[in-house]
Design an enzyme around this catalytic site. Structure first.
Site, short mmCIF file in Angstrom:
data_model
loop_
_atom_site.label_atom_id
_atom_site.label_comp_id
_atom_site.label_asym_id
_atom_site.label_seq_id
_atom_site.Cartn_x
_atom_site.Cartn_y
_atom_site.Cartn_z
N CYS A 80 45.33 28.52 -34.81
CA CYS A 80 44.26 29.76 -34.81
C CYS A 80 43.37 29.64 -33.76
CB CYS A 80 43.82 29.68 -36.17
SG CYS A 80 42.92 31.17 -36.48
N ARG A 93 54.45 34.51 -33.84
CA ARG A 93 53.24 34.89 -34.21
C ARG A 93 52.27 34.05 -34.14
NH1 ARG A 93 49.12 33.81 -37.35
NH2 ARG A 93 50.25 33.59 -38.93
N ASP A 94 52.31 32.95 -35.30
CA ASP A 94 51.32 31.97 -35.14
C ASP A 94 51.23 31.12 -34.01
OD1 ASP A 94 49.59 29.86 -36.24
OD2 ASP A 94 50.06 30.21 -38.17
N HIS A 107 49.71 23.97 -41.41
CA HIS A 107 49.31 23.24 -40.15
C HIS A 107 49.31 21.74 -40.33
CE1 HIS A 107 48.65 26.85 -37.77
NE2 HIS A 107 48.28 27.42 -39.19
N HIS A 165 51.89 27.37 -46.27
CA HIS A 165 51.73 27.75 -44.96
C HIS A 165 50.66 26.42 -44.22
CE1 HIS A 165 50.93 30.25 -41.29
NE2 HIS A 165 49.93 29.44 -41.06
N ASN A 218 51.80 24.94 -36.78
CA ASN A 218 52.33 24.67 -38.23
C ASN A 218 53.23 23.52 -38.14
OD1 ASN A 218 52.04 27.84 -37.55
ND2 ASN A 218 51.85 27.31 -39.92
P1 HMG Z 1 36.11 44.28 -35.15
O1 HMG Z 1 35.55 44.10 -33.92
O2 HMG Z 1 35.31 44.06 -36.28
O3 HMG Z 1 36.62 45.72 -35.48
O4 HMG Z 1 37.34 43.38 -35.56
P2 HMG Z 1 36.07 47.13 -35.47
O5 HMG Z 1 36.73 48.05 -36.73
O6 HMG Z 1 34.56 47.14 -35.55
O7 HMG Z 1 36.75 47.77 -33.99
C1 HMG Z 1 36.17 47.34 -32.97
C2 HMG Z 1 37.16 47.60 -31.90
O8 HMG Z 1 38.10 47.03 -32.17
C3 HMG Z 1 37.63 49.17 -31.87
O9 HMG Z 1 37.74 49.30 -30.48
C4 HMG Z 1 38.83 49.13 -32.57
O10 HMG Z 1 39.45 50.22 -32.33
C5 HMG Z 1 39.67 47.93 -32.41
P3 HMG Z 1 36.91 50.04 -29.34
O11 HMG Z 1 36.63 51.32 -29.89
O12 HMG Z 1 35.86 49.02 -29.23
O13 HMG Z 1 37.59 50.10 -28.01
N1 HMG Z 1 40.44 47.51 -33.37
C6 HMG Z 1 41.96 47.24 -33.23
N2 HMG Z 1 42.39 47.13 -32.08
C7 HMG Z 1 43.56 47.08 -32.35
N3 HMG Z 1 44.30 46.42 -33.48
C8 HMG Z 1 43.52 46.52 -34.64
C9 HMG Z 1 42.20 47.07 -34.34
N4 HMG Z 1 41.12 46.83 -35.18
C10 HMG Z 1 39.94 47.25 -34.63
N5 HMG Z 1 43.89 46.28 -35.87
C11 HMG Z 1 39.42 42.59 -36.12
C12 HMG Z 1 38.15 43.37 -36.61
C13 HMG Z 1 40.11 42.20 -37.36
C14 HMG Z 1 40.35 43.79 -35.75
C15 HMG Z 1 39.14 41.52 -35.39
O14 HMG Z 1 38.50 40.82 -35.78
C16 HMG Z 1 40.50 40.82 -35.01
O15 HMG Z 1 41.70 41.36 -34.27
N6 HMG Z 1 40.60 39.63 -35.09
C17 HMG Z 1 41.72 38.69 -34.77
C18 HMG Z 1 42.36 37.95 -35.95
C19 HMG Z 1 43.38 37.21 -35.75
O16 HMG Z 1 44.39 37.76 -35.11
N7 HMG Z 1 43.35 35.79 -36.12
C20 HMG Z 1 44.68 35.16 -36.08
C21 HMG Z 1 45.54 35.32 -36.82
S1 HMG Z 1 45.18 34.80 -38.58
C22 HMG Z 1 45.90 33.35 -38.68
O17 HMG Z 1 46.17 32.69 -37.68
C23 HMG Z 1 45.85 32.49 -40.02
C24 HMG Z 1 47.15 32.63 -40.80
O18 HMG Z 1 48.30 31.69 -39.73
C25 HMG Z 1 47.07 31.56 -41.95
C26 HMG Z 1 46.19 30.20 -41.52
O19 HMG Z 1 47.16 29.58 -41.13
O20 HMG Z 1 45.22 30.37 -42.23
C27 HMG Z 1 47.63 33.82 -40.95
MG MG Z 2 48.36 29.93 -39.35
#
Ligand code: HMG
Ligand code: MG
Length: 306
Positions: A240, A15-16, A209, A207, A249
């Site tokens: 990210c 995933r990450d 990085h 966690h 990580n």
């Molecule tokens: P948004 O645009 O604000 O969402 O995104 P919305 O509710 O306004 O919806 C907009 C569109 O997105 C709609 O589709 C929804 O259906 C769709 P449309 O009608 O325009 O065709 N939608 C989705 N589709 C699939 N799956 C969903 C979903 N939700 C809405 N769950 C959202 C909000 C959170 C979805 C967006 O901002 C997003 O996907 N962001 C990506 C975040 C991400 O993956 N970041 C990386 C992972 S986190 C990380 O790496 C950190 C971690 O490792 C810890 C660390 O290191 O800090 C965990």
């Molecule tokens: Mg991370």
């Protein structure tokens, strides 16, 4: 000082690691990676995320990967779910755990999930209830707990505010995430201490990085506090998409070598873990990046030489 006797390694490479790769990785290669990881003895694997495919196209094959992998007994498979839509989509894939992620800073929350910190918890509250109704554990990640790419320094109070919100909405586990890898040991201990005010030792994890090369030292500093769960990424894959320049990580094999050396049990086999690192690195078309991975492979080459 008494170190934990056993550590749980949560493998987040699929995933990450793979969420941040420019080069497409096939679902078959992702599934092969999960299989190699479980064969190495990992019992907690973060497989994919149910986020918007427009935001993170690398994870668009989430359901395919979850459906294609052969589940091994005793392995817990986790997926990221940022909102109810993500959870609903994930449920069909039968995850054992889901992960919600909030940021310690407003700026990162907006960039990463397009809402404020408070709004993110309004999304998590029903999500947590629904996950629990299905018997699914919810882990939480507090991103930017040691620094933010947009705000800079992050205070202990900012971290604790999010930890408290996690607890309030019913999140079962709190991961302290150094998203950009700037944390150093004492500061990591201070952030963990904030999490430990609200969560038990068994439900707090690190966690880290490794962008600034501090991740192993930060793992060691966490062990000094008795923290015994760490996310890590095979081959040091990761980053990210919303924290440009942040690298992967801490590599799972680097952490494992450290833990093996300290006599701490993990149930993970180093040689087979390096096989997993070599497999995914080959799929990505580059050499294994981790120190221990390279050292093990070089040793193999030397012993294979006539
Ligand atoms: P948004 O645009 O604000 O969402 O995104 P919305 O509710 O306004 O919806 C907009 C569109 O997105 C709609 O589709 C929804 O259906 C769709 P449309 O009608 O325009 O065709 N939608 C989705 N589709 C699939 N799956 C969903 C979903 N939700 C809405 N769950 C959202 C909000 C959170 C979805 C967006 O901002 C997003 O996907 N962001 C990506 C975040 C991400 O993956 N970041 C990386 C992972 S986190 C990380 O790496 C950190 C971690 O490792 C810890 C660390 O290191 O800090 C965990
Ligand atoms: Mg991370």
């Amino acid at each position: 000082m008494v170190f934990p006797e056993r550590v749980t390694l949560v493998e987040v490479g699929p995933r990450d690691g793979l969420q941040n790769e420019a080069r497409p990785v096939s679902a078959a290669d992702k599934i092969a990676l999960v299989h190699a990881l479980q064969a190495a003895g990992l019992r907690h694997i973060e497989v994919t995320s149910f986020v918007s495919p427009r935001w993170v196209p690398q994870m668009a094959d989430n359901a395919e990967v979850m459906a294609g992998m052969a589940r091994a007994p005793g392995v817990r498979y986790a997926v990221l779910t940022p909102n109810m839509k993500g959870l609903e989509a994930a449920l069909a894939s039968r995850p054992d755990e889901v992960v919600v992620f909030a940021a310690a800073t407003e700026a990162f929350s907006q960039r990463n999930i397009n809402c404020s910190i408070d709004e993110s918890f309004e999304r998590f509250r029903p999500l947590v209830a629904e996950a629990h109704r299905h018997g699914i554990k919810v882990r939480g990640a507090v991103s930017c707990a040691l620094g933010c790419p947009y705000q800079g320094e992050v205070s202990g109070d900012e971290v604790e505010r999010v930890v408290r919100l996690m607890k309030e909405v019913g999140v079962d586990h709190c991961g302290v995430a150094d998203t950009i890898g700037t944390g150093t040991p004492r500061r990591v201990q201070q952030a963990l201490e904030r999490a430990l005010r609200h969560y038990s030792l068994g439900e707090v994890s690190g966690h880290f990085h490794d962008t600034w090369g501090q991740a192993l030292a930060n793992v060691y500093a966490s062990l000094e506090m008795g923290v015994h769960t760490f996310d890590a990424s095979v081959g040091g894959l990761g980053g990210c998409p919303y924290a440009k320049g942040a690298t992967g990580n801490v590599a799972t094999e680097d952490v494992l070598y450290l833990l093996d050396g300290l006599g701490i049990e993990t149930g993970v086999d180093l040689e087979r873990l390096v096989d997993a690192a070599a497999g995914i690195s080959q799929a990505l078309g580059r050499p294994v990046a981790s120190r221990v991975g390279r050292a093990v492979l070089a040793r193999r080459e030397r012993s294979a030489a006539p």
